[in-house]
Design a protein around this motif. Structure first.
Motif, PDB file in Angstrom:
ATOM      1  N   ARG A 132      -2.039 -11.822 -56.973  1.00  0.00           N
ATOM      2  CA  ARG A 132      -0.849 -11.077 -57.378  1.00  0.00           C
ATOM      3  C   ARG A 132       0.344 -11.381 -56.474  1.00  0.00           C
ATOM      4  NH1 ARG A 132      -0.052  -6.792 -60.539  1.00  0.00           N
ATOM      5  NH2 ARG A 132       1.746  -5.471 -60.180  1.00  0.00           N
ATOM      6  N   GLY A 133       0.102 -11.461 -55.163  1.00  0.00           N
ATOM      7  CA  GLY A 133       1.196 -11.740 -54.239  1.00  0.00           C
ATOM      8  C   GLY A 133       1.830 -13.091 -54.500  1.00  0.00           C
ATOM      9  N   VAL A 134       1.000 -14.107 -54.830  1.00  0.00           N
ATOM     10  CA  VAL A 134       1.515 -15.434 -55.125  1.00  0.00           C
ATOM     11  C   VAL A 134       2.373 -15.395 -56.378  1.00  0.00           C
ATOM     12  CG1 VAL A 134       0.890 -17.797 -55.756  1.00  0.00           C
ATOM     13  CG2 VAL A 134      -0.423 -16.593 -54.004  1.00  0.00           C
ATOM     14  N   LEU A 135       1.887 -14.679 -57.407  1.00  0.00           N
ATOM     15  CA  LEU A 135       2.629 -14.587 -58.668  1.00  0.00           C
ATOM     16  C   LEU A 135       3.974 -13.901 -58.468  1.00  0.00           C
ATOM     17  CD1 LEU A 135       2.748 -14.981 -61.703  1.00  0.00           C
ATOM     18  CD2 LEU A 135       1.509 -12.842 -61.987  1.00  0.00           C
ATOM     19  N   MET A 136       4.002 -12.814 -57.694  1.00  0.00           N
ATOM     20  CA  MET A 136       5.259 -12.108 -57.446  1.00  0.00           C
ATOM     21  C   MET A 136       6.252 -13.003 -56.693  1.00  0.00           C
ATOM     22  SD  MET A 136       4.958  -9.195 -58.879  1.00  0.00           S
ATOM     23  CE  MET A 136       3.915 -10.004 -60.082  1.00  0.00           C
ATOM     24  N   THR A 137       5.732 -13.790 -55.755  1.00  0.00           N
ATOM     25  CA  THR A 137       6.592 -14.701 -55.007  1.00  0.00           C
ATOM     26  C   THR A 137       7.195 -15.757 -55.922  1.00  0.00           C
ATOM     27  OG1 THR A 137       5.288 -14.391 -52.989  1.00  0.00           O
ATOM     28  CG2 THR A 137       6.680 -16.353 -53.105  1.00  0.00           C
ATOM     29  N   LEU A 138       6.382 -16.299 -56.836  1.00  0.00           N
ATOM     30  CA  LEU A 138       6.871 -17.311 -57.770  1.00  0.00           C
ATOM     31  C   LEU A 138       7.958 -16.740 -58.674  1.00  0.00           C
ATOM     32  CD1 LEU A 138       3.553 -19.096 -58.835  1.00  0.00           C
ATOM     33  CD2 LEU A 138       5.310 -19.924 -57.278  1.00  0.00           C
ATOM     34  N   LEU A 202      16.003  -4.581 -71.545  1.00  0.00           N
ATOM     35  CA  LEU A 202      14.624  -4.717 -71.093  1.00  0.00           C
ATOM     36  C   LEU A 202      14.672  -5.409 -69.737  1.00  0.00           C
ATOM     37  CD1 LEU A 202      12.783  -5.920 -74.333  1.00  0.00           C
ATOM     38  CD2 LEU A 202      12.658  -3.664 -73.281  1.00  0.00           C
ATOM     39  N   ALA A 203      14.009  -4.844 -68.752  1.00  0.00           N
ATOM     40  CA  ALA A 203      14.068  -5.402 -67.397  1.00  0.00           C
ATOM     41  C   ALA A 203      12.661  -5.493 -66.815  1.00  0.00           C
ATOM     42  CB  ALA A 203      14.956  -4.540 -66.500  1.00  0.00           C
ATOM     43  N   LEU A 204      12.465  -6.505 -65.979  1.00  0.00           N
ATOM     44  CA  LEU A 204      11.166  -6.699 -65.327  1.00  0.00           C
ATOM     45  C   LEU A 204      11.004  -5.663 -64.211  1.00  0.00           C
ATOM     46  CD1 LEU A 204       8.709  -8.695 -65.225  1.00  0.00           C
ATOM     47  CD2 LEU A 204       9.901  -9.823 -63.346  1.00  0.00           C
ATOM     48  N   TYR A 205      10.000  -4.802 -64.361  1.00  0.00           N
ATOM     49  CA  TYR A 205       9.787  -3.770 -63.332  1.00  0.00           C
ATOM     50  C   TYR A 205       9.340  -4.447 -62.037  1.00  0.00           C
ATOM     51  CZ  TYR A 205       8.832   0.869 -61.519  1.00  0.00           C
ATOM     52  OH  TYR A 205       8.866   2.034 -60.785  1.00  0.00           O
ATOM     53  N   PRO A 206       9.946  -4.085 -60.902  1.00  0.00           N
ATOM     54  CA  PRO A 206       9.624  -4.740 -59.626  1.00  0.00           C
ATOM     55  C   PRO A 206       8.128  -4.773 -59.332  1.00  0.00           C
ATOM     56  CG  PRO A 206      11.545  -3.333 -59.368  1.00  0.00           C
ATOM     57  CD  PRO A 206      11.011  -3.072 -60.743  1.00  0.00           C
ATOM     58  N   GLN A 207       7.675  -5.918 -58.861  1.00  0.00           N
ATOM     59  CA  GLN A 207       6.288  -6.151 -58.464  1.00  0.00           C
ATOM     60  C   GLN A 207       5.302  -6.088 -59.634  1.00  0.00           C
ATOM     61  OE1 GLN A 207       5.524  -7.231 -55.324  1.00  0.00           O
ATOM     62  NE2 GLN A 207       7.758  -7.212 -55.175  1.00  0.00           N
ATOM     63  N   THR A 208       5.813  -6.316 -60.857  1.00  0.00           N
ATOM     64  CA  THR A 208       4.948  -6.415 -62.034  1.00  0.00           C
ATOM     65  C   THR A 208       5.406  -7.618 -62.853  1.00  0.00           C
ATOM     66  OG1 THR A 208       6.249  -5.158 -63.670  1.00  0.00           O
ATOM     67  CG2 THR A 208       4.921  -3.885 -62.093  1.00  0.00           C
ATOM     68  N   THR A 209       4.675  -7.903 -63.926  1.00  0.00           N
ATOM     69  CA  THR A 209       5.073  -8.965 -64.854  1.00  0.00           C
ATOM     70  C   THR A 209       5.402  -8.378 -66.222  1.00  0.00           C
ATOM     71  OG1 THR A 209       2.749  -9.335 -65.457  1.00  0.00           O
ATOM     72  CG2 THR A 209       3.658 -10.700 -63.691  1.00  0.00           C
ATOM     73  N   CYS A 210       5.738  -7.093 -66.261  1.00  0.00           N
ATOM     74  CA  CYS A 210       6.010  -6.407 -67.521  1.00  0.00           C
ATOM     75  C   CYS A 210       7.476  -5.987 -67.616  1.00  0.00           C
ATOM     76  CB  CYS A 210       5.130  -5.168 -67.668  1.00  0.00           C
ATOM     77  SG  CYS A 210       3.361  -5.535 -67.754  1.00  0.00           S
ATOM     78  N   ASN A 245      16.683  -2.603 -58.216  1.00  0.00           N
ATOM     79  CA  ASN A 245      17.331  -3.901 -58.381  1.00  0.00           C
ATOM     80  C   ASN A 245      16.434  -4.867 -59.149  1.00  0.00           C
ATOM     81  OD1 ASN A 245      19.582  -3.058 -56.968  1.00  0.00           O
ATOM     82  ND2 ASN A 245      18.913  -3.938 -55.027  1.00  0.00           N
ATOM     83  N   VAL A 246      17.047  -5.577 -60.113  1.00  0.00           N
ATOM     84  CA  VAL A 246      16.333  -6.580 -60.901  1.00  0.00           C
ATOM     85  C   VAL A 246      17.240  -7.801 -61.012  1.00  0.00           C
ATOM     86  CG1 VAL A 246      15.256  -7.145 -63.103  1.00  0.00           C
ATOM     87  CG2 VAL A 246      15.129  -4.808 -62.225  1.00  0.00           C
ATOM     88  N   ALA A 247      16.686  -8.987 -60.768  1.00  0.00           N
ATOM     89  CA  ALA A 247      17.455 -10.230 -60.807  1.00  0.00           C
ATOM     90  C   ALA A 247      18.014 -10.483 -62.205  1.00  0.00           C
ATOM     91  CB  ALA A 247      16.578 -11.403 -60.374  1.00  0.00           C
ATOM     92  N   GLN A 248      19.137 -11.194 -62.265  1.00  0.00           N
ATOM     93  CA  GLN A 248      19.771 -11.505 -63.559  1.00  0.00           C
ATOM     94  C   GLN A 248      18.795 -12.185 -64.519  1.00  0.00           C
ATOM     95  OE1 GLN A 248      23.624 -13.308 -63.928  1.00  0.00           O
ATOM     96  NE2 GLN A 248      24.280 -12.660 -61.893  1.00  0.00           N
ATOM     97  N   ARG A 249      17.939 -13.030 -63.999  1.00  0.00           N
ATOM     98  CA  ARG A 249      17.021 -13.805 -64.844  1.00  0.00           C
ATOM     99  C   ARG A 249      16.071 -12.912 -65.619  1.00  0.00           C
ATOM    100  NH1 ARG A 249      15.591 -18.999 -65.264  1.00  0.00           N
ATOM    101  NH2 ARG A 249      13.495 -19.524 -65.992  1.00  0.00           N
ATOM    102  N   TYR A 250      15.811 -11.704 -65.106  1.00  0.00           N
ATOM    103  CA  TYR A 250      14.798 -10.837 -65.714  1.00  0.00           C
ATOM    104  C   TYR A 250      15.385  -9.575 -66.341  1.00  0.00           C
ATOM    105  CZ  TYR A 250      11.905 -13.971 -63.002  1.00  0.00           C
ATOM    106  OH  TYR A 250      11.325 -15.099 -62.464  1.00  0.00           O
ATOM    107  N   VAL A 251      16.605  -9.695 -66.840  1.00  0.00           N
ATOM    108  CA  VAL A 251      17.239  -8.611 -67.610  1.00  0.00           C
ATOM    109  C   VAL A 251      17.694  -9.205 -68.938  1.00  0.00           C
ATOM    110  CG1 VAL A 251      19.092  -6.909 -67.697  1.00  0.00           C
ATOM    111  CG2 VAL A 251      17.998  -7.436 -65.511  1.00  0.00           C
TER     112      VAL A 251
END
Length: 260
Positions: A132-138, A202-210, A245-251
């Motif tokens: 999970r940590g690797v995926l969040m970093t990517l 729709l935004a990517l919730y921090p530390q998840t892939t949803c 906070n959510v990065a532009q790419r994930y909004v």
């Protein structure tokens, strides 16, 4: 082989970028002479305290040339930015490929160790999952490397739908696919491309892939800034979480479902 190919292409692009930077300097040097002439013409006009037809015609020609020079330099800079974006993309792909290779190597080492210990069966191989940590970093690094959009006056965004590709997991209609942004917006030059305050997204919730429904609390103020969003959350009295906070790419845009 893929990494070698990427390195070769990066070296080629760096050479092209070097030439474009040299060309930019040449264009700038060429335009400086004309800008000096414009300044001197204005000084003469102020000395004579009049705008004669001669000076009016001369300035019109000088400004036309200055505009053409600026456009030429701008075009070279845009080409340079395209090269930089491609280089960054290749570097990111190479880094991810190396990380995946590293993970596969670790998984293989664990498989061999488990087989030696007698707790591994060829009939039921261990499930290969990314930590999970690797995926969040990517995900975070992918957001940081999103190239900045620098459009021409009046230019609009174009978004391509993603067709079905492969049927390993699911088959979806294009209407059910929301593409992620391919460019990062500069709030100072293209504020209309940003979601505005209180807009539903729709935004990517921090530390998840949803992705979850959220309201824009505050749009970015600078290109490197994130969105501040309020996620829908019934555990809070007002139905929304504190600003996150959510990065532009994930909004992305959220389509309201039609009421029956």
């Amino acid at each position: 082989m893929a990494l070698v190919s990427a390195d070769s292409r990066i070296a080629e692009l760096l050479g092209e970028l070097h030439q474009l930077i040299k060309q930019t300097q040449e264009e700038r040097s060429r335009s400086e002479h004309n800008l000096v002439n414009i300044q001197k013409t204005h000084e003469r006009m102020q000395t004579e305290n009049k705008i004669s037809p001669y000076y009016r015609t001369k300035l019109r020609g000088l400004y036309t040339t200055a505009k053409a020079d600026a456009e030429a330099e701008c075009n070279v800079l845009r080409r340079a930015l395209d090269k930089i974006a491609e280089i960054k993309s290749l570097l990111e792909e190479r880094r991810i490929a190396a990380k995946i290779a590293e993970i596969k190597s670790l998984l293989e080492e664990r498989r061999i160790a488990a087989k030696i210990a007698g707790i591994y069966s060829e009939a039921e191989p261990p499930r290969k999952t990314m930590r999970r940590g690797v995926l969040m970093t990517l995900l975070q690094q992918s957001a940081m490397t999103l190239p900045l959009w620098i459009g021409k006056p009046g230019e609009k965004y174009e978004v391509d739908d993603i067709d079905e590709e492969g049927k390993e997991r699911h088959t979806l209609s294009r209407r059910r696919i929301i593409p992620l942004p391919q460019w990062k917006t500069n709030p100072e030059t293209d504020p209309e491309a940003l979601f505005h305050k209180d807009q539903l997204v729709l935004a990517l919730y921090p530390q998840t892939t949803c992705f979850y429904r959220a309201l824009i609390h505050a749009p970015p103020q600078r290109p490197q800034d994130d969105y501040s969003v309020l996620f829908e959350d019934t555990s809070y009295a007002d139905g929304y979480s504190p600003p996150l906070n959510v990065a532009q790419r994930y909004v992305v845009a959220c389509k309201e479902t039609k009421k029956k």
